[in-house]
Structures are given as structure tokens and as C-alpha cells.
Design an enzyme around this catalytic site. Structure first.
Site, mmCIF file in Angstrom:
data_model
loop_
_atom_site.group_PDB
_atom_site.id
_atom_site.type_symbol
_atom_site.label_atom_id
_atom_site.label_comp_id
_atom_site.label_asym_id
_atom_site.label_seq_id
_atom_site.Cartn_x
_atom_site.Cartn_y
_atom_site.Cartn_z
ATOM 1 C CG HIS A 396 54.729 19.212 56.007
ATOM 2 N ND1 HIS A 396 54.840 18.718 54.847
ATOM 3 C CD2 HIS A 396 56.109 19.745 56.437
ATOM 4 C CE1 HIS A 396 56.142 18.492 54.318
ATOM 5 N NE2 HIS A 396 56.921 19.017 55.078
ATOM 6 C CG ASP A 400 55.453 17.559 50.415
ATOM 7 O OD1 ASP A 400 55.003 17.432 51.549
ATOM 8 O OD2 ASP A 400 55.200 16.699 49.429
#
Length: 425
Positions: A396, A400
Site C-alpha cells: 500500500h 492503492d
């Protein structure tokens, strides 16, 4: 003039190696490119050749030691007239440098009377492996007799000390019953950790500490591919010598998705501020070594192969790793990894990212399941279809959820829609 041979850099991400076996001894004549020792890293076991001609005058580390890249290993053509004291000081200086680089903490020994027979553990020439074993087993190194050069304590000395039931004063106050229970228990469960298992453990912990792991999944309808496999698998195996599985289809669809979403095919170094998006796809395939460990084999330039070629490369790299006949280039350099957990009947898996990749795909088992099918006129029906889950673990820090899902759905569409039979012609 003497030459010092140092621990080489065996791969981009390799930072240390363990000395498995010396192939030379003091006094041996060696020529350039002659093998001088065997080294084990987290990627591969390999022989190291000599970069010089000369006579071996000193082995600066012992078998079983783990040292950093660049640490001094061996001296060639040192002065034969050099005194024993000078040699001892040279070895000690090298060892102190190695220990400073590795930054291993020394075990806390019990306070002992200062006598001539007591050694100062801080001044002992000890490998990180020896210090770790001593610390984990609460061993006072002053009580261990070293069998190495100049009385040096080796790993075998610590292991023998433990096997003989020797204990420190910190543990000697236990009752005889409790000691018997512990001895019985350890006899049933105690097992030394293999080098491969140790490297896997270290790499997995490092990856979890490095990347912000998130897992996302989609369900895939494999019915069209299953139809093709059913028609082609007998002929395919006769012609190629290995079975046609789902993995080549998934791999080819994944390569297509990596081209469409190149961020997923990248490396990310936050400390250096570098995000390297790769122009090529080196596909990593996680291979189980008969339940003894896991290695990631690399198919270089995987985006240059068609379906049949990719199936062949997957079969070749898997066999190479299981047979133990791989080289460093076979297990390094991947830009994206696939873990085929479905071969062990998994439903959903969250694999750990293979550093320095930023994502890893897990292929889960394909089963017959009831599925709602919508016809062209909009009516629904229930059919039995071959379906399975694809799971993506991703970093992450790098991208995204939108990219993760777009990436997975690209693979899903490729697997469900195209006519794959052309790739097998």
C-alpha cells in the site's frame, strides 16, 4: 605482497553469506578461478573462485561463520616470515571488523572472579552464529572449550556443550524433576533449523517489516479454459512431457495486466527515494521443494513467451529448483511473483510479498461450483462451472486499492473471455 579475498556480492539483495566449507588449506597453491570455498546465501549455495594466483597463508574465517559482503575471508601470498603474534593480531582485527559490521550483541555472561584462568568474552574471536547460540541458550562462554584455531570457539563446540547437558548457574537452581521434564521434552521436539528455513524466516519477517501488506481478491470463471484443457491435455502431455495446468494461462493473463498497470511491476525503495518501474517482466514462480522449503524461480523476459512457451519455462524452472541444480540467475531478479497455492487445494491465501517486488499473486484451487448465469435476454439460470479465487497481496506504500482491483479484474477478463486454444497450436 599479500592479497585479501573478501566476501563477494552474490546478487543484488544479498548482504551476507555463511561459510559452508573451505576447499583449500594454508600452504595450498591456487590459481586464478580455482574454487576456494563454498558459501551459502539466502538465495543459493555456490562455490567462490579465487581472483588471484598465489599461496594460501591464512584462512581468516571458519566454517559455519556468517559474514557480511566485503568481509575478509582469505589471505594469499602473505609473508612466510611473519610472526605468530602478527598473524594473530591480523586475524583479530579482521574478526573485530566483521563483528562491527554484523553488529551482533554479545551474550551477557555471569560475573566471575578475575583470575588468570578466566577469559574475557568480549575479547573472544567469535562468529555471530556462536554468539547467537550462546545467547539463546544462556551459556557462559568462559566455560566452553574451543577446538578451533588458537582455541577459538566454533559452532560445533557450543552444540556439543548443549548436548552434554551443561548449563549456566542461572539455570542450575532448577529442580532435578523440572530438568528431567525439559530434557525429555527437548528430546522429543528439538530440531535444528535448516539454512533454507532460516533464510525463509528472515526474508518473510523482513518483508512484513518493509511493505504495507494488503490483500484483495476476485472470483474467476475458468469454464472456458477447463474446456480447452480437457480437449488438449492428453495430446499436450504426449508432445511436451508435462501436464497442462491452469498456471500458464494465469501467468500469461498476469503478464498482460502487468503491461497495462506497470506500477505493479516495479520496485520501491522509500529510504533512497527510488521507485523503479520495470520495462520488462521477469516472472517469479514460487516452487515448493517437497515440503522442505520454498524458492522463487525466475523466468527472465517472461513477456516474450506465448502460452506453450510459458508452460514449458514454468515446468523447467520448477524441476530445476526441486532437483537443486539451479544457479543464482535462476532465483534472483524477479519483478513480480506468482504463488500457486491452488495446487494444494487452497480456497484463499494472503501470501507475503517477495522483496523487492511490490505485489504477489496467489492462484487458488479451481472447483466445480454453482454459478448464476445471465443469458442474453436477461434471464438468470444456475449452472455448474469451474471457478476459483485469485488473491493479490500488494504494498500500500506504492499504489492503492483502485489499481489493485483494476489489475485483478484485467486478469479475470483475460481468463474468462479469450479463445485460448490458439496459443496451444
Amino acid at each position: 605482497m599479500s592479497n585479501i579475498i573478501t566476501m563477494p556480492q552474490l546478487g543484488e539483495t544479498v548482504t551476507e553469506g555463511t561459510i559452508l566449507r573451505w576447499l583449500v588449506k594454508v600452504g595450498d597453491e591456487v590459481k586464478e578461478d580455482d574454487p576456494i570455498l563454498e558459501i551459502s546465501t539466502d538465495k543459493v549455495d555456490t562455490e567462490v573462485p579465487s581472483p588471484f594466483n598465489g599461496t594460501v597463508t591464512s584462512l581468516l574465517v571458519e566454517e559455519g561463520e556468517t559474514v557480511e559482503v566485503g568481509a575478509s575471508l582469505l589471505e594469499l601470498d602473505g609473508s612466510a616470515k611473519e610472526s605468530n603474534n602478527d598473524k594473530s593480531e591480523t586475524v583479530e582485527e579482521v574478526q573485530e571488523t566483521v563483528e562491527e559490521i554484523v553488529k551482533e550483541d554479545t551474550p551477557k555472561a555471569d560475573v566471575l572472579p578475575k583470575t588468570d584462568n578466566v577469559r574475557n568474552t568480549k575479547n573472544l574471536k567469535l562468529s555471530p552464529v556462536v554468539r547467537r547460540l550462546a545467547s539463546e541458550n544462556n551459556i557462559d562462554l568462559n566455560n566452553v572449550v574451543g577446538t578451533g584455531q588458537n582455541g577459538r570457539i566454533k559452532r560445533e563446540d557450543i552444540e556439543n556443550y548443549i548436548s552434554l547437558g551443561n548449563q549456566d548457574s542461572a539455570t542450575s537452581t532448577k529442580s532435578e524433576d523440572s530438568i528431567k521434564k525439559e530434557t525429555t521434552k527437548s528430546a522429543d521436539t528439538n530440531k535444528s533449523i535448516s539454512r533454507l528455513r532460516k533464510r525463509i524466516a528472515e526474508n518473510m519477517v523482513l518483508s512484513k517489516q518493509t511493505s504495507a501488506h494488503v490483500m484483495t481478491s476476485v472470483e474467476v470463471d475458468y469454464e472456458n479454459i477447463e474446456t480447452i484443457r480437457s480437449k488438449q491435455k492428453a495430446k499436450f502431455k504426449d508432445e511436451n512431457g508435462f501436464s497442462l495446468t491452469y498456471l500458464p494461462f494465469i501467468s500469461l493473463a498476469t503478464i498482460s495486466a502487468l503491461r497495462e498497470f506497470p506500477t505493479v511491476n516495479s520496485s520501491f525503495d522509500l529510504e533512497k527515494g527510488i521507485h523503479d518501474v520495470h520495462s520488462h517482466v521477469n516472472l517469479g514462480i514460487a516452487v515448493d521443494l517437497n515440503q522442505e522449503g520454498l524458492l522463487v524461480g525466475t523466468i527472465a523476459e517472461a513477456d516474450s513467451f506465448n502460452l506453450k512457451g510459458l508452460a514449458r519455462k514454468i515446468s523447467e524452472i520448477s524441476k530445476l529448483l526441486r532437483d537443486g541444480k539451479y544457479g543464482l540467475e535462476d532465483v534472483t531478479g524477479s519483478t513480480f511473483t506468482i504463488s500457486n497455492n491452488g495446487s494444494f487445494n487452497s480456497f484463499i491465501t494472503s501470501p507475503i510479498i517477495n522483496q523487492p517486488n511490490v505485489a504477489i499473486l496467489s492462484t487458488e484451487s479451481v472447483k466445480k461450483r454453482p454459478v448464476v448465469i445471465q443469458s442474453q435476454d436477461g434471464t438468470d439460470s444456475i449452472a455448474i462451472r469451474h471457478t476459483g479465487v485469485l488473491s493479490l497481496t500488494w504494498d500500500h506504500r506504492v499504489f492503492d486499492g483502485s489499481i489493485a482491483l483494476l489489475f485483478l479484474n484485467h486478469i479475470k477478463d483475460k481468463l474468462e473471455n479469450p479463445d485460448w486454444s490458439q496459443g496451444l497450436d
